[in-house]
Scaffold this active site. Structure first.
Site, PDB file in Angstrom:
ATOM      1  N   LYS A 127      10.254 -24.044 -33.325  1.00 41.59           N
ATOM      2  CA  LYS A 127      10.480 -24.277 -34.747  1.00 41.59           C
ATOM      3  C   LYS A 127      11.613 -25.289 -34.887  1.00 41.59           C
ATOM      4  O   LYS A 127      12.695 -25.098 -34.337  1.00 41.59           O
ATOM      5  CB  LYS A 127      10.843 -22.971 -35.458  1.00 41.59           C
ATOM      6  N   ASP A 141      10.213 -12.367 -47.897  1.00 39.23           N
ATOM      7  CA  ASP A 141       9.136 -13.356 -48.069  1.00 39.23           C
ATOM      8  C   ASP A 141       7.857 -12.878 -47.391  1.00 39.23           C
ATOM      9  O   ASP A 141       7.218 -13.617 -46.631  1.00 39.23           O
ATOM     10  CB  ASP A 141       9.564 -14.716 -47.521  1.00 39.23           C
TER      11      ASP A 141
END
Length: 303
Positions: free
Chosen positions: A11, A108
């Site tokens: 990432k 989230d």
């Protein structure tokens, strides 16, 4: 690929600014507290370069969103598979809220943040905006963040995020699995319609079986589908205090799976919930790079 042959996922920040860096550091801090079979594992990181990198286990089968909302003939989501996935998600959230070293609010939960591994086990990902709280803390007050369609209306109006806000987002995912619709979708007469509001209205008007995904209607036993739908309705209650805890959700879903005849997978899940969970910690600075994140560990056992 690492030198030992392992495939990993990297990432990387698209742009370097304070907000991105803070989310990266937050993700390291949160994930260094978590080792759970249904949470994506952080293997390491590199913070000594201009653009920070996080190194994760590679999850090969994409996101739950892709299987629900994009054409996929290779692996259609059966009713039993949907129950299995949603039970695994619930178990991971229960762990975050109640069994981690400190309670963690994900903040989230959505179908794009639920990945499926080589055995199609669910893995919760993306902890950049997550919050770790003290045991006696009931909420965090923050600027409203999240994804439209999954946001807890109570959080939206008060800026106070609680564990029940995660429950609301989970409820939206549950409705996605039941209906096959996106959280914001279009009907013949309306664009940008809220799936949660549409679902609640359909339940109220006794039209549940008119909005279900075709595969759910075909494969799901009527009683089990109704129980799951009622559970989703409770998760979406506008008053957060009247929503179930994730512990209650897990118990109910496991009961449905047991009675639905999915005994093998049910027993596998029960065994996993008894596995020893290791808790690891690491001290990081802006000049450090690390590859194996756990330098010390202790262990706890889930009930």
């Amino acid at each position: 690929m690492l030198s030992d042959g392992r495939i990993v996922a990297i990432k990387k920040c698209n742009t370097v600014h304070k907000g991105n860096l803070e989310q990266f550091i937050n993700e390291i801090v949160i994930l260094s507290q978590i080792i759970h079979r249904n949470v994506v594992k952080l293997i390491g990181c590199c913070l000594e370069i201009e653009i920070p990198l996080l190194v994760y286990e590679f999850i090969p089968n994409g996101t739950l969103f892709q299987y629900l909302h994009e054409e996929n003939e290779d692996f259609p989501l059966t009713w039993d598979m949907r129950l299995k996935i949603v039970t695994e998600i619930a178990g991971a959230l229960f762990y975050l809220h109640s069994a981690a070293a400190s309670p963690i609010y994900h903040r989230d939960i959505k179908s794009t943040n639920i990945l499926l591994d080589e055995k199609y086990r669910a893995k919760i990902a993306d902890f950049g905006t997550s919050k770790s709280v003290t045991i006696d803390q009931t909420h965090v007050t923050t600027q409203v963040q999240g994804t439209f369609g999954y946001l807890d209306p109570e959080y939206f109006h008060t800026s106070q995020f609680t564990e029940k806000s995660d429950v609301y987002s989970f409820g939206v995912v549950l409705v996605e699995l039941l209906t096959g619709e996106k959280p914001i979708f279009s009907t013949g007469s309306e664009e940008g319609r809220s799936l949660s509001a549409y679902f609640i209205l359909s339940m109220k008007e006794n039209h549940l079986f008119d909005i279900l995904d075709d595969r759910v209607k075909k494969e799901g036993d009527k009683e089990g589908v109704i129980i799951v739908a009622n559970l989703a309705k409770r998760c979406l209650h506008l008053n957060g205090k009247k929503r179930p805890t994730m512990r209650e959700v897990v118990i109910e879903l496991e009961g449905i799976r047991k009675t639905s005849g999915d005994q093998e997978n049910y027993e596998e899940l029960q065994y996993a919930r008894r596995e020893e969970i290791e808790a690891s910690g690491v001290s990081l600075t802006s000049t450090q790079s690390c590859f194996e994140i756990a330098s010390s560990s202790s262990s706890i056992v889930l009930p």
